[in-house]
Write an enzyme that holds these catalytic residues in place. Sequence first.
Site, PDB file in Angstrom:
ATOM      1  N   HIS A  73       2.067   0.719  16.414  1.00  0.00           N
ATOM      2  CA  HIS A  73       3.452   0.933  15.991  1.00  0.00           C
ATOM      3  C   HIS A  73       3.709   2.372  15.552  1.00  0.00           C
ATOM      4  O   HIS A  73       4.852   2.749  15.319  1.00  0.00           O
ATOM      5  CB  HIS A  73       3.829  -0.053  14.867  1.00  0.00           C
ATOM      6  N   ASP A 119      -2.270  -4.452  16.881  1.00  0.00           N
ATOM      7  CA  ASP A 119      -1.649  -3.183  16.489  1.00  0.00           C
ATOM      8  C   ASP A 119      -2.652  -2.029  16.502  1.00  0.00           C
ATOM      9  O   ASP A 119      -3.109  -1.576  15.461  1.00  0.00           O
ATOM     10  CB  ASP A 119      -1.035  -3.355  15.095  1.00  0.00           C
ATOM     11  N   GLN A 205       4.136   3.234   2.659  1.00  0.00           N
ATOM     12  CA  GLN A 205       4.711   4.103   3.688  1.00  0.00           C
ATOM     13  C   GLN A 205       3.807   5.309   3.922  1.00  0.00           C
ATOM     14  O   GLN A 205       3.409   5.976   2.982  1.00  0.00           O
ATOM     15  CB  GLN A 205       6.094   4.602   3.270  1.00  0.00           C
ATOM     16  N   GLY A 206       3.499   5.583   5.165  1.00  0.00           N
ATOM     17  CA  GLY A 206       2.666   6.734   5.498  1.00  0.00           C
ATOM     18  C   GLY A 206       1.198   6.416   5.664  1.00  0.00           C
ATOM     19  O   GLY A 206       0.420   7.267   6.076  1.00  0.00           O
ATOM     20  N   ASP A 207       0.783   5.185   5.326  1.00  0.00           N
ATOM     21  CA  ASP A 207      -0.618   4.790   5.499  1.00  0.00           C
ATOM     22  C   ASP A 207      -0.862   4.067   6.816  1.00  0.00           C
ATOM     23  O   ASP A 207      -2.013   3.765   7.169  1.00  0.00           O
ATOM     24  CB  ASP A 207      -1.043   3.881   4.344  1.00  0.00           C
ATOM     25  N   SER A 208       0.194   3.777   7.547  1.00  0.00           N
ATOM     26  CA  SER A 208       0.072   3.080   8.823  1.00  0.00           C
ATOM     27  C   SER A 208      -0.983   3.722   9.712  1.00  0.00           C
ATOM     28  O   SER A 208      -1.076   4.942   9.813  1.00  0.00           O
ATOM     29  CB  SER A 208       1.403   3.108   9.568  1.00  0.00           C
TER      30      SER A 208
END
Length: 381
Positions: A73, A119, A205-208
Amino acid sequence: MRRAALVVAGAATLAAGTAAHASAAPPADGGTYTPQVVGGTQAAQGEFPWMVRLSMGCGGAMYTDQLVLTAAHCVNGTGNNTSITATYGVVDLQSSSKVTRQSTYVYRNPGYSTSAGGDWALIKLASPISGAATLPLATSTAYDSGTFTVIGWGAATEGGAQQRYLLKAQVPFVDDTTCKSSYPSMKTAVEICAGYPQGGTDTCQGDSGGPMVRRDGAGNWIQVGIVSYGQGCARPNYPGVYAQVSALSSAIATQAAQLGGGTTPPTGTVFSSSGTVTIPDLGTASANVVVSGISGNAPSALSVSVDIRHTYRGDLVVDLVAPNGTAFRLKNSSSSDSADNVIATYTVNASAVAANGTWKLRAQDVYSGDTGYIASAKLTF
């Protein structure tokens, strides 16, 4: 640490390298799915040497010295892509010691969707990072339980700013039944959950795309998850959901082999040093690598991966010292070599030395005026 700033409802699909929004339909559970490390502490330089920051706002890990494993993603599709910058080798993203590479190609798992899971994606870099530390993947469910470590530069609070310094935190395994009570559409065959029932610690947020890891039987890091999604950050009864690496590792390995480029991950047992060691000016420092569980002597082609950060590498004499005191010279000093850092992999014939015991990567600074530190040492048996 979860997905990068991921507001699914009404999110526009952006080109890979510009944002980490999901490109599929909103999750069946509804709500805002976001991933960063909430409730974490700052990681030490060299503690997680395989970590990578991607310019679209995601994390990743070095799979080979030219391939980065991240989340599907985080990218928009498969094909040539030169828009992503990968940053490697530092916990401080503003450090002058950082190593950067541009992407050249992106492979996005074609079977990925929010309804099917899976993913993961691979980013091929324009050139290998010499001596890069790589993170092995779990190939069975043997490590899919216990306490995990999550790492990332994502927000430290839900909706907060992403971080300059790498953060880490520990989260416990959450069984599938419990996780599905929070996320009815959670895919138990290819996803794994972790978090505390009371919340407080999570990716955000931002660790994906970043790795969820734990130690294997030999004490080495192994990747068990890829930061995928979650509702909010660190909310009670909403654990983080991660792509389950043990279920996906075969497909990842197959595609990585087809992409080619770089050195494939080592097939032997890997032992690593822990933490950083300062090298004093005109002084000597050693990083210890404890080896156990290996029968007989070390191999005739012992791989020694070195990551030393120094402002004048010509100052350094570097040796590998075996448990019995035998020293193998890896690098001599050179007054004319003014470049920074020693990031390289050497091969030594250590077949006359017993494998088990404490090995030392020894760095001696023989000229005044510059300093540095040993970030990591890794031996592959």
